[in-house]
Design an enzyme around this catalytic site. Sequence first.
Site, short mmCIF file in Angstrom:
data_model
loop_
_atom_site.label_atom_id
_atom_site.label_comp_id
_atom_site.label_asym_id
_atom_site.label_seq_id
_atom_site.Cartn_x
_atom_site.Cartn_y
_atom_site.Cartn_z
N PHE A 153 -15.60 118.94 -3.25
CA PHE A 153 -16.99 118.56 -2.96
C PHE A 153 -17.18 118.04 -1.53
CE2 PHE A 153 -15.53 114.22 -3.86
CZ PHE A 153 -16.25 113.49 -2.92
N GLU A 180 -18.66 122.10 -8.21
CA GLU A 180 -19.92 122.11 -8.97
C GLU A 180 -20.82 120.96 -8.57
OE1 GLU A 180 -16.91 121.37 -9.86
OE2 GLU A 180 -16.75 120.11 -11.63
N SER A 230 -8.00 117.26 -5.20
CA SER A 230 -7.16 116.08 -5.41
C SER A 230 -5.74 116.51 -5.77
CB SER A 230 -7.77 115.23 -6.52
OG SER A 230 -7.86 116.00 -7.70
N CYS A 285 -10.50 113.90 3.52
CA CYS A 285 -9.05 113.85 3.26
C CYS A 285 -8.30 113.37 4.50
CB CYS A 285 -8.54 115.22 2.85
SG CYS A 285 -8.62 116.41 4.18
N GLU A 385 -5.52 106.85 -3.67
CA GLU A 385 -6.51 107.45 -2.77
C GLU A 385 -7.87 107.00 -3.29
OE1 GLU A 385 -7.31 111.71 -2.96
OE2 GLU A 385 -7.71 111.70 -0.81
P1 NAD Z 1 -11.14 117.80 -7.37
O1 NAD Z 1 -9.66 117.97 -7.45
O2 NAD Z 1 -11.81 116.97 -8.40
O3 NAD Z 1 -11.87 119.22 -7.40
C1 NAD Z 1 -11.47 120.27 -6.55
C2 NAD Z 1 -11.81 121.59 -7.23
O4 NAD Z 1 -11.07 121.68 -8.45
C3 NAD Z 1 -13.28 121.73 -7.60
O5 NAD Z 1 -13.70 123.04 -7.34
C4 NAD Z 1 -13.30 121.41 -9.09
O6 NAD Z 1 -14.32 122.09 -9.78
C5 NAD Z 1 -11.94 121.87 -9.56
N1 NAD Z 1 -11.43 121.08 -10.68
C6 NAD Z 1 -11.73 119.79 -10.98
N2 NAD Z 1 -11.05 119.41 -12.08
C7 NAD Z 1 -10.30 120.46 -12.47
C8 NAD Z 1 -9.37 120.67 -13.54
N3 NAD Z 1 -9.10 119.72 -14.42
N4 NAD Z 1 -8.77 121.87 -13.64
C9 NAD Z 1 -9.03 122.85 -12.74
N5 NAD Z 1 -9.91 122.70 -11.72
C10 NAD Z 1 -10.53 121.53 -11.57
O7 NAD Z 1 -11.43 117.24 -5.90
P2 NAD Z 1 -12.81 116.72 -5.32
O8 NAD Z 1 -13.11 115.40 -5.92
O9 NAD Z 1 -13.83 117.79 -5.38
O10 NAD Z 1 -12.44 116.55 -3.78
C11 NAD Z 1 -11.85 115.39 -3.26
C12 NAD Z 1 -10.33 115.54 -3.18
O11 NAD Z 1 -9.98 116.66 -2.38
C13 NAD Z 1 -9.66 114.35 -2.52
O12 NAD Z 1 -8.48 114.07 -3.22
C14 NAD Z 1 -9.35 114.84 -1.13
O13 NAD Z 1 -8.28 114.18 -0.48
C15 NAD Z 1 -9.03 116.26 -1.40
N6 NAD Z 1 -9.19 117.06 -0.19
C16 NAD Z 1 -8.06 117.48 0.44
C17 NAD Z 1 -8.17 118.20 1.59
C18 NAD Z 1 -6.94 118.67 2.30
O14 NAD Z 1 -7.08 119.47 3.20
N7 NAD Z 1 -5.75 118.23 1.94
C19 NAD Z 1 -9.43 118.53 2.11
C20 NAD Z 1 -10.56 118.10 1.44
C21 NAD Z 1 -10.43 117.36 0.28
#
Ligand code: NAD
Length: 500
Positions: A153, A180, A230, A285, A385
């Site tokens: 997101f 989403e 994440s 991140c 985090e």
């Molecule tokens: P998230 O892990 O909740 O979601 C990421 C994606 O995974 C979304 O498209 C979501 O719909 C999907 N998802 C969520 N739960 C799932 C599940 N149980 N099974 C399969 N898919 C699932 O992450 P977020 O809250 O959208 O984003 C924030 C996180 O992303 C933070 O931890 C941040 O550090 C990380 N991030 C990392 C980078 C990087 O380059 N390392 C860059 C941006 C964000």
Amino acid sequence: MTHPTDTLEHWVDGKPWTGESTRTAPVFDPALGVPRRTVRMATATDVDAAVKAAAAALPAWRDSSIATRHRFLLNFRELLNARKDALAEILTAEHGKVLSDAAGEIARGLEVVEFTLSMPHLLKGEFSQNASTGVDVYSVREPVGVVGIISPFNFPAMVPLWFFPIAIAAGNTVVLKPSEKDPSAANWLAEVAADAGLPAGVLNVVHGDKEAVDALLTHPEVGAISFVGSTPIAEYVYRTASANGKRVQALGGAKNHMLVLPDADLDLAADAAVNAGFGSAGERCMAVSVVLATESVADELVARIAERMKDLRTGDGRRGCDMGPLITREHRDKVAGYLDTAVADAAELVVDGRASTFDGDPNGFWLGPTLIDRVPVSSAVYRDEIFGPVLSVVRVEGFEQAVELINASPYGNGTAIFTNDGGAARRFQRQVNVGMIGVNVPIPVPVAYHSFGGWKASLFGDAKAYGPNGFAFFTQEKAITSRWLDPSHGGIDLGFPRNS
Ligand code: NAD
């Protein structure tokens, strides 16, 4: 404002597409605290249809000339640049980040598109003439096939732009599954790509949650997965997609430390800590979430950071504020909960973001910038985090202790050192087990012609995002050993081929 009954559909085969699913989810405007629209949530069957559209578009796109693909990228860059203000408004409306920050996100995404314009050069193979007598050896790069991109997101435009332009440039076709929580930017980008001349089916967008992600990770016609999110989900995605035979890069979470040595320029360091700690409400991140302050300058540094925080305006990103709301009410409450944890763990709450005033609707998901000093490394405030506007200060004796802490973290995304001692900076860069390092630069996101990615639990897989790694990830190499008929080549020899 769009009426909440407006539903964002998938984008498949060059047009909006509903699929079979009747399930939808609300998409909030976090500064107003109300849904602005809903989004369709795909079933596995819907994902299958999107993958089929991408697979159907693959042969023609893979075989299109470099000139054709290059021309599309040129057009796409121009249209994206011309229309970027509209995209910034979407980002602010659904993510909450302030408009200037949304513009910054788009600028970094555009940089990747601009880098991708060097694709004719980057897709060139290699040629060795007469590697053996009369034998030439050459290598070519071919696309992987249909690739799935799953994005988080916090960068609804930039993260998709890290991947799909390179995937498309290399001749792949794409199914993008954005978060989403703020899904509209993905459709907007797909529409601009269509306007720029991208054939239908080359870039598809499906919306959804775990069901849609699982369908992509296990689909037999998907060859590669790029994931950002994440750490627990990144690890799950890596294991599941690899077990299903796919090439995977899964970028995870972070806990980024910024070390301030006694000889640092404390004003520069305080500015950097505030900018990198509270930009985008800490939902980056690469945000700095821990300042490692050497004891001899810690009091002064904390005072200067707190002083600067007084001027930060938190509020609706459309009103010229410095910092916007958090993404959801649940996330806001979870982040605020860490402030209680800090107090319970005997840390010192220097600035309490719950007491801030907000220039925005009272229903928005507000939490002001928070500064916590003397955070014990045993506290969840240090370990987790938090992903919000919470800056922790951990006091350290000196360089060695700081490096030990950084290397003990399960994460290895970014880190920074603030110092005027070049030798210390060089030692730091060599000793930390972290993928991206800043020297007097707090958010060391590499430019688009280098690659982005962390170490340890911040990246599963062996390819970073964009830059040269991006082209390597989205292509597979063929090596061809070729000999054209010549009478001197005759004769029987059962030995392993040797070069002569
Ligand atoms: P998230 O892990 O909740 O979601 C990421 C994606 O995974 C979304 O498209 C979501 O719909 C999907 N998802 C969520 N739960 C799932 C599940 N149980 N099974 C399969 N898919 C699932 O992450 P977020 O809250 O959208 O984003 C924030 C996180 O992303 C933070 O931890 C941040 O550090 C990380 N991030 C990392 C980078 C990087 O380059 N390392 C860059 C941006 C964000």
